[in-house]
Design an enzyme around this catalytic site. Structure first.
Site, mmCIF file in Angstrom:
data_model
loop_
_atom_site.group_PDB
_atom_site.id
_atom_site.type_symbol
_atom_site.label_atom_id
_atom_site.label_comp_id
_atom_site.label_asym_id
_atom_site.label_seq_id
_atom_site.Cartn_x
_atom_site.Cartn_y
_atom_site.Cartn_z
ATOM 1 N N LYS A 108 0.864 -1.185 0.000
ATOM 2 C CA LYS A 108 0.000 0.000 0.000
ATOM 3 C C LYS A 108 0.901 1.236 0.000
ATOM 4 O O LYS A 108 1.985 1.212 0.596
ATOM 5 C CB LYS A 108 -0.891 -0.013 1.252
ATOM 6 N N CYS A 115 0.619 11.769 -6.369
ATOM 7 C CA CYS A 115 -0.153 12.352 -5.259
ATOM 8 C C CYS A 115 -0.234 13.858 -5.411
ATOM 9 O O CYS A 115 0.681 14.479 -5.928
ATOM 10 C CB CYS A 115 0.505 12.086 -3.918
ATOM 11 N N VAL A 173 0.337 1.916 -15.425
ATOM 12 C CA VAL A 173 -0.159 3.223 -15.092
ATOM 13 C C VAL A 173 -0.829 3.213 -13.719
ATOM 14 O O VAL A 173 -1.317 2.179 -13.270
ATOM 15 C CB VAL A 173 -1.214 3.711 -16.136
ATOM 16 N N ASN A 174 -0.876 4.389 -13.114
ATOM 17 C CA ASN A 174 -1.736 4.605 -11.956
ATOM 18 C C ASN A 174 -3.159 4.861 -12.491
ATOM 19 O O ASN A 174 -3.413 4.675 -13.685
ATOM 20 C CB ASN A 174 -1.188 5.795 -11.148
ATOM 21 N N THR A 175 -4.062 5.298 -11.644
ATOM 22 C CA THR A 175 -5.463 5.436 -12.073
ATOM 23 C C THR A 175 -5.696 6.716 -12.890
ATOM 24 O O THR A 175 -4.957 7.687 -12.767
ATOM 25 C CB THR A 175 -6.394 5.460 -10.846
ATOM 26 N N GLY A 215 -2.831 -2.029 -15.482
ATOM 27 C CA GLY A 215 -4.026 -1.303 -15.875
ATOM 28 C C GLY A 215 -5.031 -2.266 -16.491
ATOM 29 O O GLY A 215 -4.949 -2.587 -17.672
ATOM 30 N N GLY A 216 -5.910 -2.798 -15.652
ATOM 31 C CA GLY A 216 -7.009 -3.628 -16.145
ATOM 32 C C GLY A 216 -6.671 -5.057 -16.485
ATOM 33 O O GLY A 216 -7.442 -5.732 -17.162
ATOM 34 N N GLY A 264 -4.153 -5.108 -10.109
ATOM 35 C CA GLY A 264 -4.784 -4.287 -9.080
ATOM 36 C C GLY A 264 -6.236 -4.663 -8.878
ATOM 37 O O GLY A 264 -6.581 -5.537 -8.081
HETATM 38 C C1 LIG Z 1 -8.375 0.889 -4.179
HETATM 39 C C2 LIG Z 1 -7.106 1.274 -4.863
HETATM 40 C C3 LIG Z 1 -6.064 1.835 -4.123
HETATM 41 C C4 LIG Z 1 -4.867 2.195 -4.753
HETATM 42 N N1 LIG Z 1 -3.844 2.713 -4.006
HETATM 43 C C5 LIG Z 1 -2.651 2.988 -4.601
HETATM 44 C C6 LIG Z 1 -1.548 3.455 -3.826
HETATM 45 O O1 LIG Z 1 -1.613 3.580 -2.596
HETATM 46 N N2 LIG Z 1 -0.370 3.735 -4.481
HETATM 47 C C7 LIG Z 1 -0.248 3.572 -5.845
HETATM 48 O O2 LIG Z 1 0.842 3.827 -6.391
HETATM 49 N N3 LIG Z 1 -1.281 3.104 -6.592
HETATM 50 C C8 LIG Z 1 -2.466 2.823 -6.007
HETATM 51 N N4 LIG Z 1 -3.499 2.334 -6.757
HETATM 52 C C9 LIG Z 1 -3.326 2.154 -8.226
HETATM 53 C C10 LIG Z 1 -3.012 0.685 -8.581
HETATM 54 O O3 LIG Z 1 -1.816 0.267 -7.973
HETATM 55 C C11 LIG Z 1 -2.897 0.526 -10.120
HETATM 56 O O4 LIG Z 1 -1.864 1.374 -10.574
HETATM 57 C C12 LIG Z 1 -4.187 0.909 -10.856
HETATM 58 O O5 LIG Z 1 -5.326 0.525 -10.106
HETATM 59 C C13 LIG Z 1 -4.264 0.304 -12.266
HETATM 60 O O6 LIG Z 1 -4.222 -1.099 -12.222
HETATM 61 P P1 LIG Z 1 -5.574 -2.019 -12.230
HETATM 62 O O7 LIG Z 1 -6.433 -1.529 -13.367
HETATM 63 O O8 LIG Z 1 -5.094 -3.423 -12.386
HETATM 64 O O9 LIG Z 1 -6.252 -1.778 -10.908
HETATM 65 C C14 LIG Z 1 -4.717 1.979 -6.145
HETATM 66 C C15 LIG Z 1 -5.768 1.413 -6.873
HETATM 67 C C16 LIG Z 1 -6.946 1.054 -6.262
HETATM 68 C C17 LIG Z 1 -8.043 0.422 -7.075
#
Ligand SMILES: Cc1cc2nc3c(=O)[nH]c(=O)nc-3n(C[C@H](O)[C@H](O)[C@H](O)COP(=O)(O)O)c2cc1C
Length: 300
Positions: free
Chosen positions: A45, A129, A190-192, A242-243, A264
């Site tokens: 996390k 952030c 990618v991040n979100t 990402g997905g 994720g």
């Molecule tokens: C509930 C949630 C919490 C997340 N918290 C973090 C975080 O603390 N730090 C970070 O770098 N990314 C965080 N992410 C982003 C994920 O690590 C990831 O980059 C993003 O969700 C894309 O991957 P996915 O489509 O497989 O979820 C978070 C995503 C979700 C869904």
């Protein structure tokens, strides 16, 4: 049998599958459900220097083929993680990726200093952030801000450093190159995606912060495009995400150039989805007569 083992910046992963930051805590809850020692790695996390309570109100909202989250980096802080969880994660025999966030360069540097004195495998620097001191601008959006933070952290950080990029970046390729030039060992992306949902009856945004981060299969084609662009533009290795919810998705990311694939949102669909994906990749390589996962990396 094909080899699933992968090198990333000199760190050996037994397979390319990693649980993505923020979707697996520090691994303890998943360890009760499945054998997490089979994973290639675990990204913690997102930690901040001091503990954070996270955002008020709704935190998760389901969308078509994805979720939006507004967790707000709830975490116990770097010191508590080191005291309570670090040894446990190191004992798993998976690559220990510690994800660090921050709200000012000073906070990042202090967090990095604390982590310099402990054992971990890769520091994943989350530069997505809000940067409160720069008026709410994200470090991960502006290339020159990202360059500055990576330069300062590289000068302090003793660990392998993978910089986690925001898909909301003004120019994802330029930003990744800036990270490489400043000495990053790898890139995570990618991040979100910044997104929005509206509560019709309430006639207001669903989330208290109006916007929230979209993840899951809905973002996969865009994430894949960004991973492809970045992996073909830098020499340092890439962790793509990402997905990803199937072995086919994972292979697509590898063919696009990712060395590692992070999962994720998929963990929320099926907690042990990554084991299905590991088995699926192995069966695919065997069926296709491919000796190792690196043979297909970046071939598209
Ligand atoms: C509930 C949630 C919490 C997340 N918290 C973090 C975080 O603390 N730090 C970070 O770098 N990314 C965080 N992410 C982003 C994920 O690590 C990831 O980059 C993003 O969700 C894309 O991957 P996915 O489509 O497989 O979820 C978070 C995503 C979700 C869904």
């Amino acid at each position: 049998m094909s080899s699933l083992s992968v090198e990333f910046a000199g760190v050996t992963f037994k397979n390319p599958l990693v649980l993505a930051s923020g979707t697996c805590g520090f691994g303890r809850e998943y360890a009760e459900i499945f054998d997490i020692k089979r994973l290639g790695g675990l990204a913690s996390k997102g930690l901040t220097l001091n503990a954070r309570a996270g955002n008020e109100g709704l935190r998760i909202w389901e969308t078509n083929s994805g979720i939006m989250n507004s967790v707000g980096l709830e975490n116990p802080g770097v010191r508590a993680f080191i005291e309570r969880d670090l040894d446990w994660v190191n004992g798993l025999g998976v690559v220990n990726i510690v994800n660090l966030g921050g709200h000012s360069i000073e906070d990042y540097i202090e967090g990095v200093r604390l982590l310099n004195s402990v054992k971990l495998d890769i520091l994943e620097l989350n530069i997505s952030c809000p940067n409160v001191k720069a008026g709410g601008m994200n470090f991960g959006v502006k290339t020159e801000l990202a360059r500055e933070v990576v330069r300062k952290i590289r000068a302090t950080c003793k660990h392998k450093l993978s910089v986690k990029l925001s898909p909301n970046a003004e120019d994802i390729v330029a930003l990744a190159r800036a990270c490489e030039e400043e000495g990053a060992d790898g890139i995570s992306l990618v991040n979100t995606f910044l997104a929005m949902a509206i509560d019709l009856e309430g006639r207001k945004p669903v989330f208290g912060n109006t916007y929230a981060g979209l993840s899951g299969p809905a973002i996969k084609p865009i994430a894949l495009r960004m991973v492809h662009q970045v992996a073909h533009s830098v020499k340092i290795p890439v962790m793509g995400m990402g997905g990803v919810v199937s072995w086919r998705d994972a292979i697509e990311f590898i063919m696009a150039g990712a060395s590692i694939v992070q999962i994720g949102t998929g963990n929320f669909i099926k907690p042990d989805i990554s084991l299905d994906i590991i088995d699926g990749i192995e069966a695919y390589l065997d069926a296709e007569g491919i000796g190792s996962v690196s043979e297909i990396r970046g071939i598209v």
